[in-house]
Design a protein around this motif. Structure first.
Motif, PDB file in Angstrom:
ATOM      1  N   ARG A  13       0.710  -1.046  -0.021  1.00  0.00           N
ATOM      2  CA  ARG A  13       0.051   0.072   0.162  1.00  0.00           C
ATOM      3  C   ARG A  13       0.725   1.252   0.128  1.00  0.00           C
ATOM      4  NH1 ARG A  13      -5.372  -0.991   1.867  1.00  0.00           N
ATOM      5  NH2 ARG A  13      -5.666   1.059   2.599  1.00  0.00           N
ATOM      6  N   ALA A  14       2.259   0.887   0.351  1.00  0.00           N
ATOM      7  CA  ALA A  14       3.187   2.333   0.363  1.00  0.00           C
ATOM      8  C   ALA A  14       3.405   2.926  -0.946  1.00  0.00           C
ATOM      9  CB  ALA A  14       4.520   1.893   0.886  1.00  0.00           C
ATOM     10  N   GLY A  15       3.213   2.182  -2.040  1.00  0.00           N
ATOM     11  CA  GLY A  15       3.353   2.639  -3.668  1.00  0.00           C
ATOM     12  C   GLY A  15       3.748   1.770  -4.203  1.00  0.00           C
ATOM     13  N   PRO A  16       4.169   1.925  -5.428  1.00  0.00           N
ATOM     14  CA  PRO A  16       4.439   0.954  -6.397  1.00  0.00           C
ATOM     15  C   PRO A  16       5.931  -0.128  -6.403  1.00  0.00           C
ATOM     16  CG  PRO A  16       5.225   3.039  -7.314  1.00  0.00           C
ATOM     17  CD  PRO A  16       4.895   3.283  -6.068  1.00  0.00           C
ATOM     18  N   LEU A  17       6.862   0.479  -5.594  1.00  0.00           N
ATOM     19  CA  LEU A  17       8.003  -0.145  -5.394  1.00  0.00           C
ATOM     20  C   LEU A  17       8.118  -1.495  -5.160  1.00  0.00           C
ATOM     21  CD1 LEU A  17      10.606   2.507  -3.616  1.00  0.00           C
ATOM     22  CD2 LEU A  17      10.267   1.782  -6.011  1.00  0.00           C
TER      23      LEU A  17
ATOM     24  N   VAL B  15       8.658  -7.184  -7.303  1.00  0.00           N
ATOM     25  CA  VAL B  15       8.157  -8.399  -7.614  1.00  0.00           C
ATOM     26  C   VAL B  15       8.093  -8.586  -9.125  1.00  0.00           C
ATOM     27  CG1 VAL B  15       5.785  -9.704  -7.765  1.00  0.00           C
ATOM     28  CG2 VAL B  15       6.450  -8.546  -5.590  1.00  0.00           C
ATOM     29  N   ALA B  16       7.789  -7.784  -9.932  1.00  0.00           N
ATOM     30  CA  ALA B  16       7.702  -8.059 -11.391  1.00  0.00           C
ATOM     31  C   ALA B  16       9.131  -8.234 -11.910  1.00  0.00           C
ATOM     32  CB  ALA B  16       7.209  -6.562 -11.990  1.00  0.00           C
ATOM     33  N   ALA B  17      10.243  -7.820 -11.344  1.00  0.00           N
ATOM     34  CA  ALA B  17      11.501  -8.120 -11.728  1.00  0.00           C
ATOM     35  C   ALA B  17      12.087  -9.604 -11.564  1.00  0.00           C
ATOM     36  CB  ALA B  17      12.550  -7.070 -11.003  1.00  0.00           C
ATOM     37  N   LEU B  18      11.224  -9.961 -10.809  1.00  0.00           N
ATOM     38  CA  LEU B  18      11.375 -11.441 -10.468  1.00  0.00           C
ATOM     39  C   LEU B  18      10.627 -12.519 -11.252  1.00  0.00           C
ATOM     40  CD1 LEU B  18      11.398 -11.347  -6.545  1.00  0.00           C
ATOM     41  CD2 LEU B  18      13.575 -11.682  -8.070  1.00  0.00           C
ATOM     42  N   VAL B  19       9.530 -12.000 -11.880  1.00  0.00           N
ATOM     43  CA  VAL B  19       8.789 -12.693 -12.866  1.00  0.00           C
ATOM     44  C   VAL B  19       9.467 -13.028 -14.090  1.00  0.00           C
ATOM     45  CG1 VAL B  19       6.535 -12.752 -13.914  1.00  0.00           C
ATOM     46  CG2 VAL B  19       6.604 -11.719 -11.778  1.00  0.00           C
ATOM     47  N   PRO B  20       9.797 -14.424 -14.210  1.00  0.00           N
ATOM     48  CA  PRO B  20      10.373 -15.008 -15.705  1.00  0.00           C
ATOM     49  C   PRO B  20       9.568 -14.523 -16.870  1.00  0.00           C
ATOM     50  CG  PRO B  20      10.263 -16.529 -14.006  1.00  0.00           C
ATOM     51  CD  PRO B  20       9.490 -15.494 -13.477  1.00  0.00           C
TER      52      PRO B  20
ATOM     53  N   ARG C 167      -4.015  -4.324  -4.068  1.00  0.00           N
ATOM     54  CA  ARG C 167      -2.905  -3.161  -4.657  1.00  0.00           C
ATOM     55  C   ARG C 167      -1.732  -3.654  -5.158  1.00  0.00           C
ATOM     56  NH1 ARG C 167      -3.599   1.834  -1.575  1.00  0.00           N
ATOM     57  NH2 ARG C 167      -6.060   1.726  -0.831  1.00  0.00           N
ATOM     58  N   LEU C 168      -1.332  -4.754  -4.863  1.00  0.00           N
ATOM     59  CA  LEU C 168      -0.093  -5.402  -5.806  1.00  0.00           C
ATOM     60  C   LEU C 168      -0.412  -5.642  -7.194  1.00  0.00           C
ATOM     61  CD1 LEU C 168       2.624  -6.634  -5.706  1.00  0.00           C
ATOM     62  CD2 LEU C 168       1.565  -8.696  -4.796  1.00  0.00           C
ATOM     63  N   LEU C 169      -1.880  -6.456  -7.211  1.00  0.00           N
ATOM     64  CA  LEU C 169      -2.122  -6.761  -8.685  1.00  0.00           C
ATOM     65  C   LEU C 169      -2.282  -5.406  -9.514  1.00  0.00           C
ATOM     66  CD1 LEU C 169      -4.288  -9.664  -7.669  1.00  0.00           C
ATOM     67  CD2 LEU C 169      -2.235  -9.657  -8.841  1.00  0.00           C
ATOM     68  N   ALA C 170      -2.977  -4.492  -8.958  1.00  0.00           N
ATOM     69  CA  ALA C 170      -3.267  -3.359  -9.650  1.00  0.00           C
ATOM     70  C   ALA C 170      -1.853  -2.739 -10.170  1.00  0.00           C
ATOM     71  CB  ALA C 170      -4.092  -2.129  -8.617  1.00  0.00           C
ATOM     72  N   HIS C 171      -0.700  -2.622  -9.377  1.00  0.00           N
ATOM     73  CA  HIS C 171       0.342  -2.175 -10.097  1.00  0.00           C
ATOM     74  C   HIS C 171       0.868  -2.964 -10.912  1.00  0.00           C
ATOM     75  CE1 HIS C 171       0.757   1.142  -7.209  1.00  0.00           C
ATOM     76  NE2 HIS C 171       0.704   0.422  -5.903  1.00  0.00           N
TER      77      HIS C 171
ATOM     78  N   GLY D  46       2.638 -17.066 -17.507  1.00  0.00           N
ATOM     79  CA  GLY D  46       1.642 -16.841 -18.142  1.00  0.00           C
ATOM     80  C   GLY D  46       0.656 -16.096 -17.308  1.00  0.00           C
ATOM     81  N   VAL D  47       0.686 -16.207 -15.677  1.00  0.00           N
ATOM     82  CA  VAL D  47      -0.203 -15.872 -14.974  1.00  0.00           C
ATOM     83  C   VAL D  47       0.451 -15.550 -13.575  1.00  0.00           C
ATOM     84  CG1 VAL D  47      -0.817 -18.169 -14.387  1.00  0.00           C
ATOM     85  CG2 VAL D  47      -2.464 -16.091 -13.863  1.00  0.00           C
ATOM     86  N   VAL D  48       0.126 -14.577 -12.881  1.00  0.00           N
ATOM     87  CA  VAL D  48       0.438 -14.125 -11.550  1.00  0.00           C
ATOM     88  C   VAL D  48      -0.556 -14.349 -10.860  1.00  0.00           C
ATOM     89  CG1 VAL D  48       1.459 -12.414  -9.830  1.00  0.00           C
ATOM     90  CG2 VAL D  48       2.607 -12.787 -12.394  1.00  0.00           C
ATOM     91  N   VAL D  49      -0.508 -15.277  -9.903  1.00  0.00           N
ATOM     92  CA  VAL D  49      -1.608 -15.267  -8.860  1.00  0.00           C
ATOM     93  C   VAL D  49      -1.375 -14.879  -7.407  1.00  0.00           C
ATOM     94  CG1 VAL D  49      -3.168 -17.029  -7.635  1.00  0.00           C
ATOM     95  CG2 VAL D  49      -2.447 -17.287  -9.766  1.00  0.00           C
ATOM     96  N   ASP D  50      -2.017 -13.699  -6.955  1.00  0.00           N
ATOM     97  CA  ASP D  50      -1.760 -13.309  -5.646  1.00  0.00           C
ATOM     98  C   ASP D  50      -2.713 -13.844  -4.720  1.00  0.00           C
ATOM     99  OD1 ASP D  50      -1.134 -11.649  -3.474  1.00  0.00           O
ATOM    100  OD2 ASP D  50      -1.637  -9.712  -4.392  1.00  0.00           O
TER     101      ASP D  50
END
Ligand SMILES: C[S@@+](CC[C@H](N)C(=O)[O-])C[C@H]1O[C@@H](n2cnc3c(N)ncnc32)[C@H](O)[C@@H]1O
Length: 333
Positions: free
Chosen positions: A50-54, A59-64, A79-83, A68-72
């Motif tokens: 919730r603090a911001g997009p960092l 997380v995105a940098a760790l996604v190979p 909030r994480l998925l919205a970013h 095909g799908v990120v499941v939270d």
């Protein structure tokens, strides 16, 4: 507190009823009057996403690229998925939570209601197979495992006993701890920290994590847990049960008015994931993860100031900087 009782609900234990924390916490979290059934978490506490997009950027940098799908899992208000919707175009995004889809959630994000039953150690509405079949998965459990109710136990003269609690949060020693929990405590709490007098038995968290990791690995994917935790050599001597309500830390009272939480035995989680067939790809504090590749600051001075203060909050020791990042899964993903 407003009453959320419905006709037919079982009688609510009175303030003088003594119960082991293991059942009191379950009720306080999930009964019809429990915290996750009646309260909006945003009104009580803030998580790092919730603090911001960092956090989402890290997380995105760790996604190979093959994912095909990120499941939270335990997505909360998503909030994480919205970013991630902006950061990972072309990757399907799904939030899983026992709660309903958050109002106004980005239409690019899917939602699935499911509940992990910590007593039976299984999902009650289908589990991972039902959530998505959109290619190689990357699962995230962000500040989820620490909220799963677990037994709270005490130790006297080398013997573990349940800690009982009444409806006002007063405690007393209860019955002896059963064999499976004793074995887990011997493995994870006694070896490195013999002076410990109180602990939380994390077997259900290990089981929950193993389910996610096993599913991810079987599909060539990965799973990331981000949570408060401890290792064998640094267990909190008096355990780590805490409560948060209305923006502050509160006394742990099992009445559904506060969010009860206890840090995760991270090394036990590592073992559970490896036993489920995964390799451990990352185990680090958030301060190290976010400190290593700081995102370039925005050019405008106000944006740069906001970014610096978000970075400082997310890496501060004693709070968000102490979060553990555990990434496990298939190596070549
Ligand atoms: C502390 S919030 C974290 C939300 C979000 N991941 C974040 O970091 O902001 C924990 C979330 O887990 C969900 N949750 C708690 N216990 C659960 C369970 N047994 N099964 C599924 N979801 C659960 C709650 O509804 C809540 O949305």
């Amino acid at each position: 507190m407003v009453s959320h009782r419905r006709p037919g609900d079982p009688p609510r234990p009175g303030p003088r009823t003594w119960r082991p924390w293991r059942s009191a916490w379950l009720d306080a979290a999930y009964s019809p009057t429990g915290f996750w059934s009646t309260q909006q978490p945003g009104g009580h506490f803030s998580t790092a996403v919730r603090a911001g997009p960092l956090v989402a950027q890290a997380v995105a940098a760790l996604v190979p690229a093959s994912v095909g799908v990120v499941v939270d899992v335990g997505a909360g208000d998503a909030r994480l998925l919205a970013h991630l919707a902006d950061l990972l175009p072309g990757v399907a995004l799904v939030g899983v939570d026992r709660r309903v889809r958050p109002e106004g959630l980005d239409p690019r994000v899917g939602w699935f209601r499911d509940h992990f039953d910590v007593e039976r150690e299984r999902w009650t509405n289908g589990g991972p197979d039902a959530w998505s079949s959109a290619g190689t998965p990357f699962l995230v459990a962000h500040e989820w495992l620490d909220d799963l109710p677990v037994p709270v136990v005490g130790r006297r003269a080398g013997t573990w006993h349940e800690v009982e609690v009444d409806g006002r949060g007063h405690e007393r020693p209860g019955a002896a701890v059963g064999a499976e929990d004793r074995a887990w405590l011997a493995d994870w709490w006694e070896s490195g920290s013999p002076e410990v007098v109180r602990a939380e038995v994390g077997r259900a968290r290990d089981a929950a994590w193993a389910v996610l990791v096993r599913w991810a690995v079987a599909r060539g994917g990965r799973a990331l847990a981000v949570d408060y935790g401890h290792l064998a050599t640094q267990r909190p001597v008096e355990g780590s049960l805490l409560a948060y309500g209305r923006g502050r830390q509160r006394a742990p009272v099992p009445d559904g008015s506060v969010n009860l939480t206890a840090a995760v035995a991270v090394d036990a989680l590592v073992r559970a994931g490896e036993d489920a067939g995964a390799e451990t790809l990352l185990l680090e504090r958030q301060s190290a993860v976010l400190g290593r590749h700081p995102e370039p600051a925005p050019a405008d001075p106000l944006g740069a100031l906001v970014r610096r203060s978000e970075q400082a909050a997310l890496t501060a020791p004693g709070r968000w900087g102490d979060l553990w990042w555990l990434l496990q899964g298939a190596r070549a993903s």
